[in-house]
Enzyme design. Structure first.
Site, PDB file in Angstrom:
ATOM      1  N   MET B   1       0.781  -1.209   0.000  1.00  7.08           N
ATOM      2  CA  MET B   1       0.000   0.000   0.000  1.00  7.08           C
ATOM      3  C   MET B   1       0.825   1.278   0.000  1.00  7.08           C
ATOM      4  O   MET B   1       0.231   2.340   0.236  1.00  7.08           O
ATOM      5  CB  MET B   1      -0.868   0.059   1.253  1.00  7.08           C
ATOM      6  CG  MET B   1      -1.999  -0.941   1.228  1.00  7.08           C
ATOM      7  SD  MET B   1      -1.531  -2.410   2.162  1.00  7.08           S
ATOM      8  CE  MET B   1      -3.135  -3.088   2.509  1.00  7.08           C
ATOM      9  N   PRO B   2       2.152   1.190  -0.180  1.00  4.30           N
ATOM     10  CA  PRO B   2       2.867   2.474  -0.063  1.00  4.30           C
ATOM     11  C   PRO B   2       2.382   3.489  -1.098  1.00  4.30           C
ATOM     12  O   PRO B   2       2.112   3.143  -2.247  1.00  4.30           O
ATOM     13  CB  PRO B   2       4.333   2.101  -0.327  1.00  4.30           C
ATOM     14  CG  PRO B   2       4.419   0.653  -0.032  1.00  4.30           C
ATOM     15  CD  PRO B   2       3.095   0.078  -0.426  1.00  4.30           C
ATOM     16  N   ILE B   3       2.238   4.718  -0.634  1.00  2.00           N
ATOM     17  CA  ILE B   3       1.890   5.836  -1.503  1.00  2.00           C
ATOM     18  C   ILE B   3       3.032   6.833  -1.416  1.00  2.00           C
ATOM     19  O   ILE B   3       3.374   7.302  -0.336  1.00  2.00           O
ATOM     20  CB  ILE B   3       0.565   6.482  -1.070  1.00  2.00           C
ATOM     21  CG1 ILE B   3      -0.552   5.446  -1.231  1.00  2.00           C
ATOM     22  CG2 ILE B   3       0.261   7.730  -1.901  1.00  2.00           C
ATOM     23  CD1 ILE B   3      -1.865   5.865  -0.626  1.00  2.00           C
TER      24      ILE B   3
END
Lengths: 61, 61, 61, 61, 61, 61
Positions: B1-3
């Site tokens: 989920m890294p943004i």
């Protein structure tokens, strides 16, 4: 190392932006005691179509 | 989920942006062990009027 | 001057964060051609209560 | 005091943005129990050159 | 692809956050016409020491 | 309507934060000519594990 992001409505002159980054940098230096060359500022200009308060766009107010 | 959000001075070519998102995605996958399709990157181009270091706008340096 | 913000779920070890900032910095240097000492990275750890995809919190998935 | 930032691909009409800020403001008011006039929304339009998923820019997908 | 960031004062229950992400996701889907599984929300809890209006911290108001 | 976000290393006292928001608000008011009650500031405290310059975490420098 402070990194400051300023979102503001578009339309401010270059002279106002220049003054703003000088004064905000000074404010950070004086209050937090960090050297000026560690202070980074990012300005983001918003159009009136892209800002809303109370569910109403700025261009409709 | 890294943004991942990347603020950078405007003027980089599409080819450089394409390479940048490939390489940054790889860097996140290899270091954090997340699948590539979970990595989102947002690029924000800043004009030289909108970036300041040490109280001075980039356009004045 | 690139400033990179990485939002990720909490729980990554210090070793993984150390590796991540090394690799992301390299990726930026190689793709955009800026010197490493101009690359700043901010990490933000999110709890599973604070991330949602498709209307569902990560802690409920 | 909630401050909401919405990043979205450019190209949405003013009518869609107007509807979006109305509905998102309502959603915040109903769920968190804050008055509407405390809800601020910032919209940021991204070009397809400036958004990447899985290492690929939106303009290349 | 909308990515929504919500800054709010800390202290909301998990139930309120759960409701908020459901309702904000719906609001985005209905207004912008994107599928729900493309909507990402990041919540950031602020302490009252970390929010200021009119030059006064929330903890001093 | 300016919204200012300040990322800084954790460990500043409440007194320093209080002074910082006063001074930064003044700086914005004086330079941009907006009323003080339109100026919102969000502070984000970063741990030394969550800030990197030149590929090195602050906790390793």
């Amino acid at each position: 190392m402070p990194i400051v992001q300023v979102e503001m409505l578009e339309g401010h002159t270059l002279a106002k932006k220049r003054l703003m980054v000088e004064k905000v940098t000074e404010a950070i230096v004086e209050s937090l005691g960090v050297p000026a060359d560690k202070v980074t500022i990012i300005i983001r200009d918003m159009s009136k179509e892209n800002f809303s308060k109370a569910g109403k766009l700025a261009c409709d107010q």
